[in-house]
Design a protein around this motif. Structure first.
Motif, PDB file in Angstrom:
ATOM      1  N   LEU A  18       0.825  -1.209   0.000  1.00 21.60           N
ATOM      2  CA  LEU A  18       0.000   0.000   0.000  1.00 21.60           C
ATOM      3  C   LEU A  18       0.860   1.260   0.000  1.00 21.60           C
ATOM      4  O   LEU A  18       0.533   2.240  -0.668  1.00 21.60           O
ATOM      5  N   GLY A  19       1.957   1.250   0.731  1.00 21.80           N
ATOM      6  CA  GLY A  19       2.859   2.392   0.739  1.00 21.80           C
ATOM      7  C   GLY A  19       3.451   2.647  -0.638  1.00 21.80           C
ATOM      8  O   GLY A  19       3.538   3.793  -1.082  1.00 21.80           O
ATOM      9  N   ALA A  20       3.857   1.580  -1.329  1.00 23.42           N
ATOM     10  CA  ALA A  20       4.401   1.721  -2.680  1.00 23.42           C
ATOM     11  C   ALA A  20       3.332   2.262  -3.629  1.00 23.42           C
ATOM     12  O   ALA A  20       3.625   3.111  -4.480  1.00 23.42           O
ATOM     13  N   ALA A  21       2.105   1.793  -3.483  1.00 26.47           N
ATOM     14  CA  ALA A  21       1.018   2.278  -4.335  1.00 26.47           C
ATOM     15  C   ALA A  21       0.740   3.761  -4.073  1.00 26.47           C
ATOM     16  O   ALA A  21       0.541   4.538  -5.011  1.00 26.47           O
ATOM     17  N   VAL A  22       0.740   4.154  -2.805  1.00 21.25           N
ATOM     18  CA  VAL A  22       0.518   5.564  -2.467  1.00 21.25           C
ATOM     19  C   VAL A  22       1.634   6.415  -3.050  1.00 21.25           C
ATOM     20  O   VAL A  22       1.369   7.476  -3.640  1.00 21.25           O
ATOM     21  N   LEU A  47      10.548  -0.293   2.230  1.00 19.72           N
ATOM     22  CA  LEU A  47      10.814  -0.738   3.595  1.00 19.72           C
ATOM     23  C   LEU A  47      10.280   0.278   4.608  1.00 19.72           C
ATOM     24  O   LEU A  47       9.676  -0.095   5.613  1.00 19.72           O
ATOM     25  N   THR A  48      10.478   1.560   4.337  1.00 24.92           N
ATOM     26  CA  THR A  48       9.971   2.601   5.225  1.00 24.92           C
ATOM     27  C   THR A  48       8.452   2.555   5.283  1.00 24.92           C
ATOM     28  O   THR A  48       7.864   2.650   6.361  1.00 24.92           O
ATOM     29  N   GLY A  49       7.811   2.410   4.132  1.00 21.88           N
ATOM     30  CA  GLY A  49       6.353   2.298   4.104  1.00 21.88           C
ATOM     31  C   GLY A  49       5.868   1.045   4.817  1.00 21.88           C
ATOM     32  O   GLY A  49       4.835   1.063   5.484  1.00 21.88           O
ATOM     33  N   GLY A  50       6.612  -0.045   4.700  1.00 22.25           N
ATOM     34  CA  GLY A  50       6.218  -1.293   5.350  1.00 22.25           C
ATOM     35  C   GLY A  50       6.352  -1.233   6.857  1.00 22.25           C
ATOM     36  O   GLY A  50       5.530  -1.773   7.591  1.00 22.25           O
ATOM     37  N   ILE A  51       7.383  -0.570   7.332  1.00 27.83           N
ATOM     38  CA  ILE A  51       7.608  -0.500   8.779  1.00 27.83           C
ATOM     39  C   ILE A  51       6.735   0.573   9.420  1.00 27.83           C
ATOM     40  O   ILE A  51       6.100   0.342  10.447  1.00 27.83           O
ATOM     41  N   LEU A  52       6.708   1.772   8.818  1.00 26.87           N
ATOM     42  CA  LEU A  52       6.022   2.901   9.443  1.00 26.87           C
ATOM     43  C   LEU A  52       4.612   3.150   8.913  1.00 26.87           C
ATOM     44  O   LEU A  52       3.878   3.945   9.494  1.00 26.87           O
ATOM     45  N   VAL A  57       5.344   7.137   4.780  1.00 28.68           N
ATOM     46  CA  VAL A  57       5.276   7.686   3.429  1.00 28.68           C
ATOM     47  C   VAL A  57       5.201   9.211   3.499  1.00 28.68           C
ATOM     48  O   VAL A  57       5.877   9.913   2.743  1.00 28.68           O
ATOM     49  N   ALA A  58       4.403   9.723   4.419  1.00 31.55           N
ATOM     50  CA  ALA A  58       4.323  11.178   4.602  1.00 31.55           C
ATOM     51  C   ALA A  58       5.681  11.737   5.017  1.00 31.55           C
ATOM     52  O   ALA A  58       6.081  12.824   4.573  1.00 31.55           O
TER      53      ALA A  58
END
Length: 69
Positions: A18-22, A47-52, A57-58
């Motif tokens: 979802l983070g990659a899609a955003v 990785l940042t999107g997956g962890i946080l 992402v923001a």
């Protein structure tokens, strides 16, 4: 115990996807508006999107905006 580990891994994968899609769609939107802010899609940003999650992402977009100043 094993179920808890599987739950954590699945949660991470869902947040990473979802983070990659955003990131992808926000980059597309900003590009269409001619705003020169883009976060690259690479293993570190995923990785940042997956962890946080979404706050991560923001944070990535905040860092990119900070660099522009």
């Amino acid at each position: 115990m094993k179920e808890k580990g599987i739950e954590i891994i699945i949660n991470f994968i869902v947040r990473a996807v979802l983070g990659a899609a955003v990131i992808f769609f926000v980059n597309q939107f900003l590009d269409s508006q001619k705003i020169p802010v883009a976060v690259g899609l690479n293993p570190f940003t995923v990785l940042t999107g997956g962890i946080l999650g979404l706050p991560g992402v923001a944070l990535l977009y905040g860092i990119v905006c900070w660099e522009i100043l």
